[in-house]
Motif scaffolding. Structure first.
Motif, PDB file in Angstrom:
ATOM      1  N   GLU A   1      46.723 -42.964 -16.216  1.00 46.18           N
ATOM      2  CA  GLU A   1      45.454 -42.569 -15.592  1.00 46.18           C
ATOM      3  C   GLU A   1      44.467 -43.731 -15.543  1.00 46.18           C
ATOM      4  O   GLU A   1      43.731 -43.869 -14.565  1.00 46.18           O
ATOM      5  CB  GLU A   1      44.878 -41.349 -16.308  1.00 46.18           C
ATOM      6  N   ASN A   2      44.435 -44.566 -16.558  1.00 49.75           N
ATOM      7  CA  ASN A   2      43.560 -45.746 -16.536  1.00 49.75           C
ATOM      8  C   ASN A   2      43.977 -46.713 -15.431  1.00 49.75           C
ATOM      9  O   ASN A   2      43.124 -47.277 -14.728  1.00 49.75           O
ATOM     10  CB  ASN A   2      43.569 -46.457 -17.885  1.00 49.75           C
TER      11      ASN A   2
ATOM     12  N   GLN B   1      42.971 -45.544 -11.895  1.00 49.15           N
ATOM     13  CA  GLN B   1      41.532 -45.703 -11.618  1.00 49.15           C
ATOM     14  C   GLN B   1      41.210 -47.073 -11.017  1.00 49.15           C
ATOM     15  O   GLN B   1      40.244 -47.210 -10.264  1.00 49.15           O
ATOM     16  CB  GLN B   1      40.713 -45.504 -12.904  1.00 49.15           C
ATOM     17  N   SER B   2      42.009 -48.082 -11.305  1.00 51.43           N
ATOM     18  CA  SER B   2      41.718 -49.443 -10.844  1.00 51.43           C
ATOM     19  C   SER B   2      42.407 -49.808  -9.526  1.00 51.43           C
ATOM     20  O   SER B   2      42.176 -50.888  -8.999  1.00 51.43           O
ATOM     21  CB  SER B   2      42.130 -50.450 -11.923  1.00 51.43           C
TER      22      SER B   2
ATOM     23  N   GLU C   1      43.666 -40.541  -3.889  1.00 53.43           N
ATOM     24  CA  GLU C   1      43.634 -39.324  -4.703  1.00 53.43           C
ATOM     25  C   GLU C   1      44.757 -39.392  -5.720  1.00 53.43           C
ATOM     26  O   GLU C   1      45.825 -39.933  -5.440  1.00 53.43           O
ATOM     27  CB  GLU C   1      43.825 -38.073  -3.840  1.00 53.43           C
ATOM     28  N   CYS C   2      44.498 -38.812  -6.882  1.00 57.81           N
ATOM     29  CA  CYS C   2      45.519 -38.679  -7.917  1.00 57.81           C
ATOM     30  C   CYS C   2      45.363 -37.294  -8.528  1.00 57.81           C
ATOM     31  O   CYS C   2      44.276 -36.925  -8.968  1.00 57.81           O
ATOM     32  CB  CYS C   2      45.356 -39.755  -8.989  1.00 57.81           C
TER      33      CYS C   2
END
Length: 152
Positions: A88-89, A92-93, A99-100
């Motif tokens: 997940e980190n 984000q980048s 979309e996730c």
């Protein structure tokens, strides 16, 4: 708990704003059958209660050279907190990921990814997703045509 949407007038306000977020308050009031001041009060309440979360411009992805959309299904090697957080980190980048979603079923995540073409998508997979030790499998479907894309 306070009800966030009071009635059908609130729903009509939201429908009009989804269709055109740049509509003036006077025009919005006229379309939903309110005075301008009553419409503005309702609009402010919808914003303050979080029903309206913001306003945005919808930009054609082709302006950035993004002409291909892919749906990537990801399965992690294990569903442990450290691997979930790692994935997940990383997501984000990544600018390519629009979309996730954490999902149920045989996959753990579904990503909507945009790229300039197949070569760029392959590079995204190899340089980003596949390098994460927590990723077990990646399955991709390419969007041929968008039939309906609803905005809220």
């Amino acid at each position: 708990m306070t009800q966030k949407i009071a009635d059908d007038i609130d729903r009509r306000i939201l429908k009009e704003l989804v269709a055109d977020a740049r509509i003036t308050n006077n025009e919005l009031a006229e379309r939903v059958g309110l005075s301008a001041s009553a419409c503005l009060r309702r609009l402010r309440r919808l914003e303050e209660t979080g029903v309206i979360q913001g306003y945005a411009a919808l930009v054609d992805p082709a302006v950035e050279g993004w002409t291909m959309t892919a749906i990537a299904s990801i399965r992690l090697s294990r569903q442990h907190d450290d691997e979930i957080q790692m994935f997940e980190n990383a997501v984000q980048s990544w600018d390519e990921v629009l979309e996730c979603h954490l999902v149920t079923g045989s996959r753990d995540y579904v990503l909507k990814v945009m790229s300039a073409g197949l070569e760029q998508y392959e590079r995204f997979i190899k340089d980003k997703i596949a390098k994460l030790k927590c990723v077990d499998t990646i399955e991709t479907s390419f969007v041929m045509n968008t039939i309906k894309a609803r905005r809220f």
